[in-house]
Design a protein around this motif. Structure first.
Motif, PDB file in Angstrom:
ATOM      1  N   SER A 258       2.982   6.157   5.582  1.00 13.02           N
ATOM      2  CA  SER A 258       2.854   7.185   4.542  1.00 13.02           C
ATOM      3  C   SER A 258       2.839   8.588   5.144  1.00 13.02           C
ATOM      4  N   GLN A 259       2.430   8.708   6.404  1.00 15.39           N
ATOM      5  CA  GLN A 259       2.365  10.003   7.072  1.00 15.39           C
ATOM      6  C   GLN A 259       3.725  10.498   7.562  1.00 15.39           C
TER       7      GLN A 259
ATOM      8  N   ARG B 283       0.811  -1.210   0.000  1.00 11.92           N
ATOM      9  CA  ARG B 283       0.000   0.000   0.000  1.00 11.92           C
ATOM     10  C   ARG B 283       0.852   1.272   0.000  1.00 11.92           C
ATOM     11  N   LEU B 284       2.150   1.115  -0.125  1.00 11.94           N
ATOM     12  CA  LEU B 284       3.071   2.253  -0.125  1.00 11.94           C
ATOM     13  C   LEU B 284       3.618   2.490  -1.530  1.00 11.94           C
ATOM     14  N   PRO B 285       4.156   3.680  -1.796  1.00 15.56           N
ATOM     15  CA  PRO B 285       4.715   3.950  -3.128  1.00 15.56           C
ATOM     16  C   PRO B 285       5.751   2.905  -3.544  1.00 15.56           C
TER      17      PRO B 285
ATOM     18  N   ALA C 288       0.367   0.836   6.931  1.00 19.17           N
ATOM     19  CA  ALA C 288       0.752   1.513   5.687  1.00 19.17           C
ATOM     20  C   ALA C 288       0.376   2.994   5.730  1.00 19.17           C
ATOM     21  N   HIS C 289      -0.814   3.284   6.238  1.00 18.00           N
ATOM     22  CA  HIS C 289      -1.259   4.669   6.319  1.00 18.00           C
ATOM     23  C   HIS C 289      -0.346   5.475   7.243  1.00 18.00           C
TER      24      HIS C 289
ATOM     25  N   ALA D 191       6.107  14.205   3.665  1.00 19.39           N
ATOM     26  CA  ALA D 191       4.793  14.189   4.305  1.00 19.39           C
ATOM     27  C   ALA D 191       4.615  15.443   5.162  1.00 19.39           C
TER      28      ALA D 191
ATOM     29  N   LEU E 110       6.869   9.559   5.798  1.00 23.06           N
ATOM     30  CA  LEU E 110       7.897   9.509   4.765  1.00 23.06           C
ATOM     31  C   LEU E 110       8.353  10.916   4.396  1.00 23.06           C
TER      32      LEU E 110
END
Length: 379
Positions: free
Chosen positions: A334-335, A225-227, A330-331, A340, A337
């Motif tokens: 993502s916050q 779910r990540l880049p 994953a969320h 962000a 990285l």
């Protein structure tokens, strides 16, 4: 004053309990009124012994007539007491949750540091025979110890609840963390480490034994779910659980994005932290969570899991998710990285929070405790 220490982990364990013991002993060695005697069943690993400062007031002590593994184990659990008496030890410190049987009856004051009670909180991660053994040792230690020290508020709660003892019997003394994780690695070391391990350009780091309790598979599952340009680098000693992690990597074709590194020397860790985007620690249960503090010190935002002491270690500006929710993991990643919103502010506030662990005064607090115990005996 002559202080004896359980030094088994000091000479055998490269991280965790070993690091705790070596850091504390080295700090105490600077106190000229203390003579430190380190009792180990054998010489262990030379590179670990050499991490203890060479001072006249520090001495390693081994069993005198034990030539088998069983004999050395019996010496540590029971026979050591005679040697402590012979050596004139005035206070004994069990650094890893254990005390030799009979030490109280022998009249030697003792203090024990208890790091965690995971074997009681989560017995599913241990063999049943080990759970019975560790539980018996824990209850024996509570009977023997004059003073009990917990390394976190979480562990103190566990000791009081599971040991059925009053909170007043348990002191909280946070361990001091190695200061090398506050220093910027040299550029030469960064390039050397990146080249040696062929590190990806952008990665999330996880450090810890690759075992079921540490739950690193959660971070692997979150990777979908990540880049696509974000990889996961896992550093730690493998167990059978590592095969499950590898099976998942294979079946989901994640080879290019997941690296598992084993046998990484301690001196390379600061560079691995420094070059990462973020740090993830998905453990289901810990006694303290030193890697979380190391990562924050090295300037990384942290994502960890709820349920134990990790919120206590990482503070309110790290992110925490359920240990069974890869989507939430994953969320959260993502916050934090690079790029962000709020990432740098989160890092700065977390660094301010973990300064409480930079100099806990653990050595001076233990020295005061040793003097107090000795004085009580002589009165």
């Amino acid at each position: 004053m002559i202080i004896g220490f359980d030094a088994k982990r000091i000479v055998r364990n490269a991280t965790g309990l070993g690091s705790y013991g070596r850091t504390l002993v080295n700090d105490l060695a600077g106190m000229d009124d203390l003579s430190l005697r380190l009792y180990a069943p054998d010489e262990g690993r030379q590179e670990l012994r050499e991490q203890i400062v060479g001072r006249e007031n520090v001495t390693f002590c081994y069993p005198k007539r034990c030539h088998t593994a069983l004999g050395r184990a019996l010496w540590r659990s029971r026979g050591m007491v005679k040697q402590l008496l012979s050596d004139g030890v005035e206070v004994y410190h069990g650094l890893s949750g254990e005390l030799p049987a009979g030490i109280s009856r022998a009249g030697i004051p003792s203090v024990v540091t208890i790091h965690d009670l995971i074997f009681m909180r989560h017995p599913e991660f241990y063999k049943p025979v080990d759970v019975r053994l560790y539980t018996r040792k824990f209850r024996q230690t509570l009977r023997e110890a004059d003073r009990i020290v917990a390394i976190s508020e979480c562990t103190r709660r566990d000791i009081c609840e599971l040991g059925e003892i009053d909170r007043s019997r348990v002191d909280l003394i946070y361990q001091s963390c190695a200061m090398r994780f506050t220093e910027e690695p040299e550029p030469r070391l960064l390039w050397q480490v990146r080249d040696q391990y062929n590190l990806p350009d952008r990665y999330v780091l996880s450090v810890g034994t690759i075992e079921e309790r540490k739950n690193v598979l959660l971070a692997v599952e979150a990777l979908h779910r990540l880049p696509d340009d974000v990889s996961l680098v896992i550093v730690g000693r493998p167990t059978a659980y590592a095969d499950r992690v590898q099976d998942y990597i294979d079946s989901h074709r994640l080879h290019p994005r997941v690296m598992m590194l084993h046998g990484v020397p301690d001196e390379h860790l600061p560079a691995l932290y420094r070059m990462a985007d973020a740090f993830v620690y998905p453990s289901r249960y810990e006694g303290f969570g030193i890697p979380v503090i190391e990562a924050i010190r090295m300037g990384l935002p942290v994502v960890a899991c709820t349920g134990s002491c990790l919120e206590e270690a990482g503070g309110p500006d790290s992110l925490y998710v359920s240990p069974d929710d890869p989507e939430a993991m994953a969320h959260a990643i993502s916050q934090v990285l690079y790029g962000a919103p709020g990432r740098e502010r989160r890092i700065e506030l977390s660094r301010q929070y973990v300064r409480r662990f930079d100099n806990t005064g653990a050595a001076s607090r233990f020295a005061d405790l040793y003097h107090e115990l000795s004085a009580n005996i002589t009165e």
